[in-house]
Structure formats: C-alpha cells, structure tokens
Design a protein around this motif. Structure first.
Motif, PDB file in Angstrom:
ATOM      1  N   TYR A  66       0.703  -1.116   0.130  1.00 47.65           N
ATOM      2  CA  TYR A  66       0.208  -0.108   0.027  1.00 47.65           C
ATOM      3  C   TYR A  66       0.940   1.314  -0.087  1.00 47.65           C
ATOM      4  O   TYR A  66       0.680   2.070  -0.800  1.00 47.65           O
ATOM      5  N   MET A  69       2.495   1.681  -3.354  1.00 45.27           N
ATOM      6  CA  MET A  69       1.528   2.091  -3.982  1.00 45.27           C
ATOM      7  C   MET A  69       1.283   3.780  -4.266  1.00 45.27           C
ATOM      8  O   MET A  69       1.142   4.495  -5.170  1.00 45.27           O
ATOM      9  N   GLU A  70       1.381   4.186  -3.147  1.00 43.65           N
ATOM     10  CA  GLU A  70       1.199   5.737  -2.583  1.00 43.65           C
ATOM     11  C   GLU A  70       2.336   6.485  -3.188  1.00 43.65           C
ATOM     12  O   GLU A  70       2.195   7.698  -3.603  1.00 43.65           O
ATOM     13  N   LEU A  73       2.468   3.992  -8.199  1.00 46.27           N
ATOM     14  CA  LEU A  73       1.817   2.881  -8.361  1.00 46.27           C
ATOM     15  C   LEU A  73       2.183   1.776  -9.299  1.00 46.27           C
ATOM     16  O   LEU A  73       2.143   0.670  -9.117  1.00 46.27           O
ATOM     17  N   PHE A 100      -4.383  -2.641  -2.918  1.00 40.51           N
ATOM     18  CA  PHE A 100      -4.991  -1.759  -3.936  1.00 40.51           C
ATOM     19  C   PHE A 100      -6.237  -1.300  -3.735  1.00 40.51           C
ATOM     20  O   PHE A 100      -6.388  -0.380  -3.832  1.00 40.51           O
ATOM     21  N   PHE A 103      -5.851   1.228  -1.365  1.00 35.83           N
ATOM     22  CA  PHE A 103      -5.349   2.368  -1.888  1.00 35.83           C
ATOM     23  C   PHE A 103      -6.492   3.168  -2.540  1.00 35.83           C
ATOM     24  O   PHE A 103      -6.855   4.475  -2.493  1.00 35.83           O
ATOM     25  N   SER A 106      -9.072   4.989  -0.363  1.00 37.36           N
ATOM     26  CA  SER A 106      -8.480   6.395   0.453  1.00 37.36           C
ATOM     27  C   SER A 106      -8.227   7.448  -0.522  1.00 37.36           C
ATOM     28  O   SER A 106      -8.433   8.527  -0.414  1.00 37.36           O
ATOM     29  N   LYS A 107      -7.711   6.993  -1.948  1.00 41.39           N
ATOM     30  CA  LYS A 107      -7.228   8.032  -3.054  1.00 41.39           C
ATOM     31  C   LYS A 107      -8.477   8.213  -3.909  1.00 41.39           C
ATOM     32  O   LYS A 107      -8.418   9.153  -4.613  1.00 41.39           O
TER      33      LYS A 107
END
Length: 447
Positions: A66, A69-70, A73, A100, A103, A106-107
């Motif tokens: 994670y 990925m931040e 990605l 993912f 992620f 969150s995003k």
C-alpha cells in the motif's frame, strides 16, 4: 470497504473478529521504511514460512505494498511481475489486491487509472478493483471515460464489478446509466451488493416495469447470485420471494423457500437437530423457536410451518418427529411421512429411512405409489454412496413390500446406467406382481 474478507481467518482461539482486529492493528502501526522493496522481501520471507503461501495474508506485506502504491503505483505492480522472484508474484497475488483496494478507497478510483491499459501484473483484477471503487462512489457522467480503457472482451466483467458495489440508495441512477449506455451487464453484479429487503423490492419493481428495456430486466432475472440473496431475505414474505423466483423455479418456489427458512433457523445458534436427536429438545420447544424467528410464516400458516419442521427433524428421529403431525387426519399424516421419504430422507443411514417407512402401513393401496416414489428417490443416491453394500442391505431385508420396492428402485437405477444384467437379477427377486408388471411395461420394446 472494511476489513478484507481474506483476513477473516480464525485465530487459534477460534475468533475471526479478533483476527480482523489484529490485522488492522498491525497494518496501522507500520510506518514507511526507507527502502520499501527491501522491506517487502524481508516481510514476504517471514510470511512464507512453512508451506509456501498457506498462511493468512500478512498485514505487514499488505501495508508495505500500500505504501509503495502511494509512492509509485506502477512501480509496485511492475515489481510484482518482474520475474525476479516467485515470491514476488505469490505475495502480490495474495496481498496486492487487498492493498490496491485500500489504496483506491483512500485515494479514489481515478487514482487507479494509471494501471488501466498498462501491462502490469494482475492487470485484469486491478481493473476490476478500479471498477468496484467507481461503483462504490459512482459518477455516472464519467462511466464512458472509464469504460473506454477496458478491453472489449472484458467489458462484461468490468460492468458487473461496478454494479457489485453500487450503493443501494442510488440504484435508480444505475438503471438510468445501464439504459442510456445499453449495458445490461451493469445490473448483473447487483448480487455482490450487501443484501437488503430494499434492494430486493427495487429489483422486483424493475422486473415488473414495462418501461424498462427487456434486456435489462432479463439481466436481473439471470443473476443467480442475486436470486440467492433474495432467497435469504427473511424479512420479505414467502410470497414476495416466490414471485422473484417463480420464473426460475416455477410453482415449487414457495415450498422451497419455506424449507430454506426453517433450515436456516435450525442452523442458527444452538444445533437444534443434534439436541432433538439426543432428546435434549422436544418438538414443541423447537417449533416455538422456529415460530419466534419466522413470525409471519407461523401466523399465516402454522400447519405448513409444522410440516416443514417435521421434514427437517424426521431424519434425526422418525418416531418422535411424528408429534409434529398431530391433528392431521390419518391419510394426510401418512402422505406427509411418505413425502418426507422422497424429499427429506436422502443421503442418510438407510436404516433410518426404513424406520420411517415402517411407520406407514405397507398394505394400503392408496399409499402404494407414494411408498414406491420414496424408494425410487433414494436408490440411486444410496448405491452411489454405499456401492454393493447397499445392494446387500436391500437383499437382507425381510420379504415384503419394502424389500421388493428397494430391489425395484435399485434395478431401475442400474437400468438407467445401462447395467441391464444386474437390473434383471434384482427384478427376478421381486415377488410383488404389480411391480413386476410395472417393470415389464416400462422396459417393453426398450431393451
């Protein structure tokens, strides 16, 4: 999104809630290291002790993916498919989609667009995660933008993934989108939505709305997962659910649903079948529990409820279960007992089946066909399970109607499998002239 389903593995003390809580604690506690790839390699080796990849997902591996990925990605995805280590791929398969999904939660779904159209490890499943994230926080005006990034052959899965997470409160928007885009597949994923009576009633209204294109309504009718969840909605009446399922199940839907509901109750909390078998709970106590948990059913048709409780308990103790049939006339009681022989007493000890049959008069012409149907419904299954031991068991029965019907049922099963010689051997042992005549009629000109 909540805790990933894959973390719901029981801890040694048998508490899945504690396992999930511990996963979240460890996931939250881990800060970003200076070298994420190196830390990942160490965390994966620790996770892969013993039988490779057999343990539950690691919160440390998930969190490190994670965090990567931040930062980058595509780098995280490409590292997984780099081929440098089998461990990379295995760990990403077990942890990558968990990371993912978090992620994207969150995003936002747009943050995942980088993997769309890219050749990355688990790219197909990554696209489905983006679709689910889009569905969870949908923007119908952006659907075309997202869909154009999906390969044509995978579009149906992508559409279904969107529908699987779409909020129930916004289902009219999904229907409008599916209509405008001519994408009935958007509705096929609704079975993944949290089951609720509101969802069930919404679908029922759509299925009966002639202004909705037929291909969209057909998509709902063909959704097996959704129909299964409709079946589980006990806050909908049996009649309402039967209306949903009638096209798929026909007139048998109400009977099937009633049995499903009673079976569910007997599996909730205490093991009521075990308690009944052991004499620790009587029929009236169990009936009271079922009535309390199915109040509408109990109020509308108490006799039907008793019947279905009987069907569930008869295999545990055929004699004691008869108490549930008190108040019925003799003929009706015997017919229900034979019906149980055809539908409830399957894949059980044949001695219990025989005990149940022995409670029904064997010399009644009116009950003859029902008794034969019960034997016919069990013969093939029992032989499949017990083999020649079942044949020997039937041959060892005392002379009489049950032995003859058992031989006839098994002969029928052999005949259907093309084992004509074995079937003839059994029929030659049948004494009942009516059964021998029935066999001759069934096989005349066919063999």
């Amino acid at each position: 999104m909540g805790t990933p389903a894959a973390t719901q593995k029981e801890t040694p003390d048998g508490n899945p809630q504690l396992a999930a809580k511990e996963f979240e604690r460890r996931f939250s506690a881990l800060a970003a290291p200076a070298d994420i790839p190196a830390a990942l390699e160490d965390a994966m080796r620790e996770w892969a002790t013993g039988e490779f990849g057999a343990g539950p997902p690691s919160p440390e591996v998930t969190k490190l993916l994670y965090l990567w990925m931040e930062q980058d990605l595509l780098a995280a995805f490409r590292w997984a498919g780099s081929g440098k280590s089998k461990l990379n791929e295995e760990a990403f398969t077990r942890h990558g989609m968990l990371a993912f999904a978090r992620f994207l939660e969150s995003k936002g779904w747009r943050a995942g667009l980088q993997v769309m159209g890219q050749s990355v490890f688990d790219g197909f499943y990554a696209k489905l995660q983006v679709a689910r994230a889009f569905g969870a926080n949908p923007d119908p005006t952006a659907y075309a933008e997202l869909a154009k990034l999906v390969d044509g052959g995978n579009r149906q899965y992508f559409d279904a993934a969107i529908g699987s997470s779409w909020p129930v409160a916004r289902l009219n928007e999904l229907l409008k989108l599916a209509t405008e885009e001519k994408r009935p597949g958007l509705l096929t994923g609704l079975g993944g939505t949290m089951p609720s009576a509101d969802l069930a009633r919404w679908v029922w209204r759509v299925m009966g709305d002639d202004t909705v294109p037929e291909d969209l309504r057909a998509a709902l009718r063909s959704n097996q997962d959704f129909m299964t969840k409709i079946l589980q909605q006990r806050d909908l009446s049996i009649e309402e659910r039967a209306n949903f399922l009638k096209e798929r199940m026909g007139d048998s839907a109400p009977e099937f649903i009633a049995g499903h509901d009673v079976n569910d109750v007997l599996n909730e909390g205490r093991d009521w079948r075990y308690a009944f078998r052991r004499g620790e709970a009587g029929v009236e106590e169990i009936l009271a529990v079922v009535s309390k948990r199915l109040p509408a059913f109990a109020a509308e048709d108490p006799a039907e409820l008793r019947k279905h409780v009987y069907f569930q308990l008869v295999e545990e103790d055929p004699v004691k279960a008869q108490e549930l049939l008190k108040g019925l006339g003799e003929e009706d009681r015997y017919k229900l007992m034979l019906e149980a022989g055809s539908h409830s007493l399957k894949n059980i000890d044949p001695d219990i089946f025989l005990k149940a049959m022995s409670l029904v008069p064997a010399d009644s012409p009116e009950l003859w066909q029902g008794r034969l149907d019960a034997w016919l419904s069990n013969s093939s299954l029992n032989y499949e399970r017990m083999g020649d031991g079942y044949t020997a068991w039937i041959r060892g029965l005392p002379a009489g109607p049950d032995r003859d019907m058992g031989l006839y049922g098994l002969a029928t099963s052999f005949s259907e499998e093309g084992q004509d010689d074995s079937a003839k051997e059994l029929i030659d042992e049948v004494k009942d002239p009516k059964l021998r005549e029935l066999w001759a009629s069934a096989t005349q000109g066919g063999k």
